[in-house]
Design a protein around this motif. Structure first.
Motif, mmCIF file in Angstrom:
data_model
loop_
_atom_site.group_PDB
_atom_site.id
_atom_site.type_symbol
_atom_site.label_atom_id
_atom_site.label_comp_id
_atom_site.label_asym_id
_atom_site.label_seq_id
_atom_site.Cartn_x
_atom_site.Cartn_y
_atom_site.Cartn_z
ATOM 1 N N THR A 235 0.710 -1.249 0.149
ATOM 2 C CA THR A 235 0.029 -0.186 -0.237
ATOM 3 C C THR A 235 0.899 1.235 -0.060
ATOM 4 N N GLU A 236 1.967 1.181 0.819
ATOM 5 C CA GLU A 236 2.822 2.550 0.694
ATOM 6 C C GLU A 236 3.567 2.634 -0.504
ATOM 7 N N HIS B 218 -7.982 -2.569 5.699
ATOM 8 C CA HIS B 218 -7.033 -1.504 5.554
ATOM 9 C C HIS B 218 -6.300 -1.384 4.222
ATOM 10 N N TYR B 219 -6.034 -2.574 3.293
ATOM 11 C CA TYR B 219 -5.310 -2.546 2.372
ATOM 12 C C TYR B 219 -6.151 -3.400 1.244
ATOM 13 N N THR B 220 -7.231 -2.871 0.630
ATOM 14 C CA THR B 220 -7.850 -3.227 -0.229
ATOM 15 C C THR B 220 -7.347 -3.711 -1.539
ATOM 16 N N GLU B 221 -6.512 -2.686 -2.023
ATOM 17 C CA GLU B 221 -5.964 -2.670 -3.409
ATOM 18 C C GLU B 221 -4.673 -3.730 -3.385
ATOM 19 N N ALA B 222 -3.988 -3.593 -2.134
ATOM 20 C CA ALA B 222 -3.003 -4.589 -2.014
ATOM 21 C C ALA B 222 -3.246 -6.241 -2.067
#
Length: 233
Positions: free
Chosen positions: A109-110, A212-216
C-alpha cells in the motif's frame, strides 16, 4: 444438533472477529448470505456445522474410539505428543505467515501510494513544461511585436530558454520514470515473494478481504491466481 450448531457458530464468529481485529483481514464473509451476523456467521453455514457434527459424533467418533482402544497406552502418549508438537509448529508458522502477510500488504500500500505520487509528479512536469513553453512563446511574440528590430537577439534568447526548459523537463521526467520503474520492481518482488503457508492461506480463503489494504490484497490474490494457472498449465 442444536448444541453443535451453537458451539461451532460461536467458535466461527469469535475466530473471524479476532482475525479481523488483530490482522485487519476478513478471512471469510457471509454478508451476502441471508440471516448473517456481521458476515462472520450465517444460518446456512450454521446448519451445515450442526449436521456435520451430528455425523461425526454418531458415525466417526465410535469408530475412532474403537481404533484408539486397540493402540497401546504408551503409543497413544507418544502419538499425542508428536501431534501436539506438529500442531503447535503449524500454528506458529501460520501466525507468522499471517503477520508477514499483513506487513507485506502495508508495504504494498505504501509503494502504491508512492507510485501514484510519482505519476502525479510526471503529470505536473509535462503540464508545467507545456504551460511554460506557451508562456515563453507568448513573451517572445509580444517582444517581437514591440521591438521588431531586435528579432535576431530575441530569437536566440528564446531558443536558449526553450532548450534549457526542455533539458530540465527531460531530466525531471527521466528521474521520475526511473523511480517509477524501481517502485514497480519492488512491488512485483513483494507480491511474488510468498511462502508456502501464505499460498495455502490464500487457497483456503479465496474470498479473504483486507479492511485496511484493499488494493494490495486484490493485487496479491490476482498474482496468486495467475501463479496457480501457470503451474497447472
Amino acid at each position: 444438533f442444536l448444541g453443535s450448531l451453537l458451539l461451532a457458530s460461536g467458535i466461527e464468529f469469535l475466530t473471524g472477529w479476532a482475525l479481523e481485529k488483530l490482522f485487519h483481514t476478513k478471512w471469510w464473509d457471509y454478508s451476502e448470505k441471508p440471516l448473517n451476523i456481521h458476515g462472520y456467521v450465517c444460518l446456512r453455514m450454521s446448519v451445515l456445522w450442526g449436521v456435520a457434527c451430528v455425523i461425526i459424533v454418531n458415525s466417526l467418533y465410535p469408530l475412532t474410539v474403537t481404533i484408539a482402544e486397540m493402540i497401546p497406552q504408551v503409543a497413544v502418549i507418544v502419538m499425542l505428543a508428536v501431534f501436539f508438537i506438529l500442531g503447535a509448529i503449524d500454528m506458529a508458522a501460520t501466525l507468522a505467515a499471517i503477520s508477514q502477510m499483513s506487513e507485506k500488504l502495508a508495504m504494498l500500500t505504501e509503494i502504491a501510494g508512492e507510485i501514484h505520487q510519482v505519476s502525479d509528479e510526471i503529470g505536473h512536469v509535462i503540464s508545467d513544461s507545456t504551460l511554460t513553453a506557451k508562456r515563453k512563446a507568448s513573451e517572445g511574440g509580444a517582444l517581437f511585436t514591440e521591438k521588431a528590430q531586435r528579432f535576431n537577439e530575441l530569437k536566440d534568447e528564446k531558443l536558449a530558454e526553450f532548450n534549457d526548459l526542455k533539458t530540465g523537463a527531460a531530466e525531471k521526467f527521466k528521474a521520475a520514470a526511473k523511480r517509477m520503474m524501481a517502485l514497480n520492481e519492488r512491488m512485483l518482488h513483494l507480491i511474488g515473494d510468498m511462502n508456502g503457508v501464505q499460498r495455502r492461506i490464500l487457497k483456503a480463503f479465496p474470498t479473504m478481504k483486507s479492511s485496511h489494504y484493499t488494493e494490495a490484497m486484490t493485487a496479491l490474490k490476482a498474482f496468486y491466481r495467475r501463479h496457480r494457472r501457470e503451474n497447472q498449465e
